[in-house]
Design a protein around this motif. Structure first.
Motif, PDB file in Angstrom:
ATOM      1  N   HIS A 277       0.830  -1.209   0.000  1.00  0.00           N
ATOM      2  CA  HIS A 277       0.000   0.000   0.000  1.00  0.00           C
ATOM      3  C   HIS A 277       0.863   1.257   0.000  1.00  0.00           C
TER       4      HIS A 277
ATOM      5  N   THR B   4      -1.847   3.391  -4.336  1.00  0.00           N
ATOM      6  CA  THR B   4      -2.157   2.003  -4.692  1.00  0.00           C
ATOM      7  C   THR B   4      -3.638   1.677  -4.599  1.00  0.00           C
ATOM      8  N   SER B   5      -4.471   2.681  -4.298  1.00  0.00           N
ATOM      9  CA  SER B   5      -5.917   2.435  -4.351  1.00  0.00           C
ATOM     10  C   SER B   5      -6.515   3.362  -5.394  1.00  0.00           C
TER      11      SER B   5
ATOM     12  N   ALA C 110      -1.971   1.597  -8.697  1.00  0.00           N
ATOM     13  CA  ALA C 110      -3.206   0.933  -8.264  1.00  0.00           C
ATOM     14  C   ALA C 110      -3.512  -0.253  -9.177  1.00  0.00           C
ATOM     15  N   HIS C 111      -3.349  -0.037 -10.485  1.00  0.00           N
ATOM     16  CA  HIS C 111      -3.612  -1.128 -11.442  1.00  0.00           C
ATOM     17  C   HIS C 111      -2.592  -2.253 -11.258  1.00  0.00           C
TER      18      HIS C 111
ATOM     19  N   THR D   9      -0.827  -2.966  -8.639  1.00  0.00           N
ATOM     20  CA  THR D   9      -0.994  -3.612  -7.342  1.00  0.00           C
ATOM     21  C   THR D   9      -2.145  -4.620  -7.374  1.00  0.00           C
ATOM     22  N   ARG D  10      -3.235  -4.257  -8.033  1.00  0.00           N
ATOM     23  CA  ARG D  10      -4.353  -5.206  -8.142  1.00  0.00           C
ATOM     24  C   ARG D  10      -3.929  -6.442  -8.938  1.00  0.00           C
ATOM     25  N   ARG D  11      -3.129  -6.192  -9.968  1.00  0.00           N
ATOM     26  CA  ARG D  11      -2.608  -7.318 -10.750  1.00  0.00           C
ATOM     27  C   ARG D  11      -1.760  -8.235  -9.857  1.00  0.00           C
TER      28      ARG D  11
ATOM     29  N   ARG E 203      -2.004  -8.651  -6.622  1.00  0.00           N
ATOM     30  CA  ARG E 203      -2.847  -9.393  -5.668  1.00  0.00           C
ATOM     31  C   ARG E 203      -3.534 -10.568  -6.363  1.00  0.00           C
ATOM     32  N   ARG E 204      -3.954 -10.361  -7.615  1.00  0.00           N
ATOM     33  CA  ARG E 204      -4.560 -11.475  -8.366  1.00  0.00           C
ATOM     34  C   ARG E 204      -3.543 -12.594  -8.565  1.00  0.00           C
TER      35      ARG E 204
END
Ligand SMILES: [Zn+2]
Length: 502
Positions: free
Chosen positions: A162, A207-208, A214-215, A217-219, A221-222
């Motif tokens: 984050h 990161t949100s 943000a993009h 970071t979501r990648r 986490r997936r």
């Protein structure tokens, strides 16, 4: 079964080679330096060490506290400071043997007078003591400059996910869990690093919500949900050092699958490159930011003076914004801050309610501007102590040193003796400066204002001011970081993305 013996250490600072100051032990002590059992007092804070201790307790591992030292960002560490911290850590490590594993909570962008990669240097020294096979996990800031040496010497690298950094505690938990699983031989971590040459300010690095990090970071986490993948870290390198091989990218840790780690790290670095332009931000001359702010109904309107960010290693002594606001004849209630120990002493000497005339600004790093002459009344004095509400110093105490609130027309200026990291509005609040009453607030951080003022701010403008932590790296001159790199080079034909695997 006897309890696993886990060594816990931390030497954490983000250094800035463009700042004219150096970091000594006193600056560390202004945050914390806890040796041996004193480290245990971090339990219950938001720091990585607290998360590590919690996991050790939960899983019945025995923590062997070595050293935990954290400083606000600053100029490079003096050799004396680094040697003292490193040797203390290593001496305690030797004394703690035998161990089953070691976890080190570091930043990753620390630099010393003689060491470009102190985290790698410490890992080398730790390996000399422990040998090549004992599990050693290192946690890192998301702004780390990850080096091949760190990848080779650590069993795994795990970073904050984050920004703003409100996940330091859980990063400690994730690092400790991975270490204990490795010690129990449930997993065999393999780490891959891939980077692309991007050096950008942090203003668009949240990161949100939206934005490139943000993009990415979501990648990440997936990806962590995929079989065989233990940890994925995205790094937007701290841009205020001048070292070869700096860049943004990913570290992927798999369970004994080097090909998968390399493939996914490479893909992440390529995704960074594809999104590089989104890291660039608009910044405005101060007069234009004020003009826009005046057209906004109510307040506060934030003037983001990111070039003097103590959290990025600047000394916090810039008066560029104050000087321009005085010249504009600002009449709206405004809050600003500056580090100037002599000015703080002058205010204290005069006393509360008295009028003082003094020179303020650029007392620590005079390369960036001239002091400004001000007259004002001393409204408040303080010893400067305050406690952080959250973030990577959350729950710990720090000190601005002797501090004063000086009223200069409509401007309240917080005059501090020492730089401190800005998380929320703790510094202002500690001396009774009410952010809700202000039309304009000068904030010296590129990101954390989004967290601190999210419910309050009516607008925020990044202003173009001089300093060692500017919004645009074009304002700095790099010598050791080799060209080509973005944004100085917008296109790099035939860009190759090297991958390092542990
Ligand atoms: Zn960071």
């Amino acid at each position: 079964m006897t309890a696993m013996r886990i060594g816990i250490g931390s030497i954490f600072q983000e250094s800035n080679q463009f700042a004219g100051t150096q970091t000594d032990l006193a600056l560390f002590r202004n945050s914390y330096v806890h040796e041996g059992d004193a480290l245990l007092q971090l339990a219950g804070t938001d720091c990585e060490v607290a998360g590590i201790l919690a996991v050790c307790e939960e899983e019945g591992a025995q923590p062997l506290p070595l050293l935990a030292a954290r400083s606000v960002s600053g100029g490079v560490l003096t050799d004396a400071c680094y040697t003292e911290l490193k040797e203390t850590l290593l001496a305690r490590l030797r004394a703690a043997l035998p161990l089953d594993g070691v976890i080190l909570a570091m930043h990753g962008s620390m630099v010393t007078a003689s060491q470009a990669d102190p985290e790698g240097d410490i890992l080398d020294a730790v390996r000399q003591i422990l040998g090549p096979d004992l599990p050693v996990v290192m946690t890192l800031d998301l702004h780390a400059h990850v080096t091949p040496r760190m990848v080779k010497q650590a069993t795994a690298l795990v970073s904050f996910t984050h920004y703003p950094h409100d996940d330091t505690y859980s990063t400690g938990e994730r690092g400790a869990s991975l270490l204990l699983r490795t010690v129990r031989r449930e997993v065999r971590p393999v780490t891959a690093l891939a980077k692309v040459p991007i050096i950008c300010g942090a203003c668009n690095g949240q990161t949100s919500g939206d934005g490139p990090m943000a993009h990415l970071t979501r990648r990440a986490r997936r990806l962590e949900k995929e079989p065989g993948i233990l940890s994925v870290s995205c790094f937007q390198v701290h841009p205020y050092n001048d070292l070869p091989g700096m860049g943004c990218g990913g570290v992927v840790v798999t369970d004994n699958d080097p090909a998968l780690a390399a493939q996914e790290a490479h893909a992440l670095a390529a995704a960074f490159w594809a999104r590089r332009r989104a890291f660039e931000v608009e910044h405005l001359p101060v007069a234009e930011a004020v003009d826009r702010g005046r057209r906004v109904e109510g307040g506060p309107v934030l003037l983001v003076d990111t070039a003097d960010c103590a959290g990025g290693g600047a000394p916090g002594d810039s008066v560029a914004l104050l000087s321009e606001l005085l010249a504009l004849g600002l009449e709206e209630p405004t809050l600003l801050m500056v580090v100037d120990p002599a000015a703080a002493r002058a205010c204290a000497h005069a006393g509360i309610g008295q009028t003082v005339s003094l020179q303020v600004g650029y007392s620590l790093d005079p390369a960036w501007g001239e002091p400004v002459a001000v007259s004002g009344s001393v409204r408040r004095l303080s010893d400067g102590g305050f406690r952080y509400d959250g973030g990577l110093f959350g729950g710990t105490w720090a000190s601005m040193g002797l501090s004063a609130v000086l009223q200069i027309g409509s401007i309240q200026l917080l005059v501090m003796s020492q730089p401190t990291y800005d998380w929320g509005d703790e510094q202002f609040r500690s001396v009774g400066m009410d952010v809700r009453q202000a039309k304009f607030i000068g904030v010296k951080n590129p990101m954390n204002y989004r967290h601190a003022y999210s419910d309050l701010m009516k607008a925020a403008y990044i202003v173009d001011t001089p300093g060692p932590t500017p919004a645009h790296v074009r304002n700095l001159s790099f010598e050791r970081m080799q060209r080509p790199f973005f944004p100085l080079d917008e296109e790099i034909p035939d860009l190759e993305i090297p991958v390092v695997v542990s």
